[in-house]
Design a protein around this motif. Structure first.
Motif, PDB file in Angstrom:
ATOM      1  N   VAL A  39     -22.406  -3.523   6.761  1.00  0.00           N
ATOM      2  CA  VAL A  39     -21.090  -3.581   6.130  1.00  0.00           C
ATOM      3  C   VAL A  39     -20.482  -2.185   6.108  1.00  0.00           C
ATOM      4  O   VAL A  39     -21.124  -1.228   5.659  1.00  0.00           O
ATOM      5  CB  VAL A  39     -21.188  -4.117   4.684  1.00  0.00           C
ATOM      6  N   GLU A  40     -19.244  -2.088   6.586  1.00  0.00           N
ATOM      7  CA  GLU A  40     -18.517  -0.820   6.508  1.00  0.00           C
ATOM      8  C   GLU A  40     -17.695  -0.806   5.228  1.00  0.00           C
ATOM      9  O   GLU A  40     -16.806  -1.626   5.025  1.00  0.00           O
ATOM     10  CB  GLU A  40     -17.599  -0.631   7.712  1.00  0.00           C
ATOM     11  N   ILE A  41     -18.012   0.141   4.364  1.00  0.00           N
ATOM     12  CA  ILE A  41     -17.334   0.286   3.081  1.00  0.00           C
ATOM     13  C   ILE A  41     -16.301   1.395   3.184  1.00  0.00           C
ATOM     14  O   ILE A  41     -16.572   2.458   3.742  1.00  0.00           O
ATOM     15  CB  ILE A  41     -18.341   0.641   1.965  1.00  0.00           C
ATOM     16  N   HIS A  42     -15.121   1.158   2.638  1.00  0.00           N
ATOM     17  CA  HIS A  42     -14.113   2.204   2.484  1.00  0.00           C
ATOM     18  C   HIS A  42     -13.984   2.497   0.988  1.00  0.00           C
ATOM     19  O   HIS A  42     -13.806   1.575   0.187  1.00  0.00           O
ATOM     20  CB  HIS A  42     -12.762   1.758   3.042  1.00  0.00           C
ATOM     21  N   SER A  43     -14.079   3.769   0.615  1.00  0.00           N
ATOM     22  CA  SER A  43     -13.990   4.129  -0.803  1.00  0.00           C
ATOM     23  C   SER A  43     -13.036   5.294  -0.985  1.00  0.00           C
ATOM     24  O   SER A  43     -12.696   6.002  -0.031  1.00  0.00           O
ATOM     25  CB  SER A  43     -15.372   4.505  -1.352  1.00  0.00           C
ATOM     26  N   CYS A  83       0.833  -1.206   0.000  1.00  0.00           N
ATOM     27  CA  CYS A  83       0.000   0.000   0.000  1.00  0.00           C
ATOM     28  C   CYS A  83       0.866   1.255   0.000  1.00  0.00           C
ATOM     29  O   CYS A  83       1.790   1.383   0.810  1.00  0.00           O
ATOM     30  CB  CYS A  83      -0.909   0.020   1.225  1.00  0.00           C
ATOM     31  N   ALA A  84       0.561   2.175  -0.890  1.00  0.00           N
ATOM     32  CA  ALA A  84       1.257   3.459  -0.899  1.00  0.00           C
ATOM     33  C   ALA A  84       0.942   4.216   0.384  1.00  0.00           C
ATOM     34  O   ALA A  84      -0.222   4.344   0.771  1.00  0.00           O
ATOM     35  CB  ALA A  84       0.828   4.269  -2.116  1.00  0.00           C
ATOM     36  N   GLN A  85       1.961   4.723   1.046  1.00  0.00           N
ATOM     37  CA  GLN A  85       1.773   5.427   2.312  1.00  0.00           C
ATOM     38  C   GLN A  85       1.510   6.910   2.048  1.00  0.00           C
ATOM     39  O   GLN A  85       2.346   7.779   2.285  1.00  0.00           O
ATOM     40  CB  GLN A  85       3.000   5.222   3.207  1.00  0.00           C
ATOM     41  N   VAL A  86       0.335   7.173   1.526  1.00  0.00           N
ATOM     42  CA  VAL A  86      -0.077   8.546   1.220  1.00  0.00           C
ATOM     43  C   VAL A  86      -1.502   8.745   1.714  1.00  0.00           C
ATOM     44  O   VAL A  86      -2.313   7.812   1.705  1.00  0.00           O
ATOM     45  CB  VAL A  86      -0.017   8.828  -0.300  1.00  0.00           C
ATOM     46  N   LEU A  87      -1.800   9.956   2.168  1.00  0.00           N
ATOM     47  CA  LEU A  87      -3.167  10.266   2.555  1.00  0.00           C
ATOM     48  C   LEU A  87      -4.065  10.207   1.323  1.00  0.00           C
ATOM     49  O   LEU A  87      -3.728  10.747   0.269  1.00  0.00           O
ATOM     50  CB  LEU A  87      -3.245  11.649   3.198  1.00  0.00           C
ATOM     51  N   THR A  88      -5.208   9.553   1.472  1.00  0.00           N
ATOM     52  CA  THR A  88      -6.129   9.365   0.354  1.00  0.00           C
ATOM     53  C   THR A  88      -7.528   9.798   0.773  1.00  0.00           C
ATOM     54  O   THR A  88      -8.093   9.250   1.718  1.00  0.00           O
ATOM     55  CB  THR A  88      -6.162   7.885  -0.087  1.00  0.00           C
ATOM     56  N   SER A  89      -8.069  10.787   0.087  1.00  0.00           N
ATOM     57  CA  SER A  89      -9.413  11.264   0.409  1.00  0.00           C
ATOM     58  C   SER A  89     -10.446  10.218   0.016  1.00  0.00           C
ATOM     59  O   SER A  89     -10.316   9.555  -1.018  1.00  0.00           O
ATOM     60  CB  SER A  89      -9.712  12.570  -0.333  1.00  0.00           C
ATOM     61  N   GLY A  90     -11.474  10.081   0.831  1.00  0.00           N
ATOM     62  CA  GLY A  90     -12.508   9.105   0.513  1.00  0.00           C
ATOM     63  C   GLY A  90     -13.664   9.149   1.490  1.00  0.00           C
ATOM     64  O   GLY A  90     -13.860  10.142   2.198  1.00  0.00           O
ATOM     65  N   TRP A  91     -14.413   8.056   1.527  1.00  0.00           N
ATOM     66  CA  TRP A  91     -15.630   7.989   2.333  1.00  0.00           C
ATOM     67  C   TRP A  91     -15.684   6.698   3.135  1.00  0.00           C
ATOM     68  O   TRP A  91     -15.307   5.638   2.638  1.00  0.00           O
ATOM     69  CB  TRP A  91     -16.871   8.062   1.433  1.00  0.00           C
ATOM     70  N   ARG A  92     -16.135   6.810   4.376  1.00  0.00           N
ATOM     71  CA  ARG A  92     -16.504   5.643   5.182  1.00  0.00           C
ATOM     72  C   ARG A  92     -18.026   5.524   5.097  1.00  0.00           C
ATOM     73  O   ARG A  92     -18.754   6.419   5.532  1.00  0.00           O
ATOM     74  CB  ARG A  92     -16.057   5.798   6.630  1.00  0.00           C
TER      75      ARG A  92
END
Length: 227
Positions: A213-217, A194-203
């Motif tokens: 179900v908890e989705i990470h996007s 996994c690239a160690q960079v902050l990634t914007s998204g949604w829980r």
């Protein structure tokens, strides 16, 4: 429309029926041209049209943004923009006018010298404007067809397809904007690098039958992961 349905313009953080929504940090856009350049850089479709009845006697622009009407206003300074917000609130409270009726269904952003009024309901465009300008000051009354950020319907369809179910059976419990600590959205596959960079998204928390179900996007729903 009654006064109780008018949402006050001084809301900075709003609560959605489906959960609390955050947005990416806004950038310092001080002019209409700067904002239009940012929208164009983000891939938005922009068509300039005539503005027959502007809300303010300031530099203004009417555009069709991704197919929906928007009005952009540029004030002399931030104080003048704040007075513009107060003026909009007064317009909204005068519920007998056509202007109040039209504004009540719009989303309104105030950002430094700018006020942006968006009359559309496209979730991706709303997310884009919120990313550039911060949370809207006004959010229309919630309805059954309230648009989600693009990642939410993507998550719904992915979960339904994986379980061989109809997407209409998936219930949205909540969705929250987050900054994941890595490129794997904190849900790595076995032996994935996994690239160690902050990634914007949604829980996103979904329910299908008795299963939650908890989705990470990622931000736009191009990458959907769950366990």
């Amino acid at each position: 429309m009654t006064g109780r349905r008018v949402l006050k313009l001084f809301m900075v953080v709003f609560i959605c029926a489906c959960g609390r929504i955050g947005t990416p940090k806004a950038q310092p856009y001080e002019s209409i041209d700067e904002l239009l350049n940012a929208l164009d850089d983000a891939g938005a479709e922009i068509v300039t049209v005539g503005l027959e009845a502007p809300l303010f006697d300031v530099d203004s622009r009417a555009i069709i943004l991704n197919g929906e009407k928007s009005e952009l206003y540029e004030f002399e300074n931030a104080d003048a923009s704040e007075r513009g917000v107060i003026h909009l609130q007064a317009l909204l409270e005068d519920t007998e006018t056509n202007t109040a009726s039209e504004l009540s269904s719009a989303r309104i952003w105030s950002h430094d010298r700018l006020i942006v009024v968006y009359f559309g309901r496209d979730g991706g465009t709303i997310l884009l404007l919120s990313g550039l300008l911060g949370d809207p000051l006004q959010k229309p009354g919630l309805a059954a067809d309230e648009p989600y950020p693009p990642a939410v319907p993507a998550a719904i369809h992915a979960l339904a397809e994986a379980n061989g179910e109809d997407p209409s059976l998936v219930k949205v419990l909540s969705y929250t904007f987050v900054e994941w600590s890595d490129g794997c959205l904190e849900y790595p596959h076995p032996e994935e690098d996994c690239a160690q960079v902050l990634t914007s998204g949604w829980r996103i928390l979904l329910q299908l039958g008795d299963q939650e179900v908890e989705i990470h996007s990622d931000e736009m729903g191009g990458e959907i992961r769950w366990r």
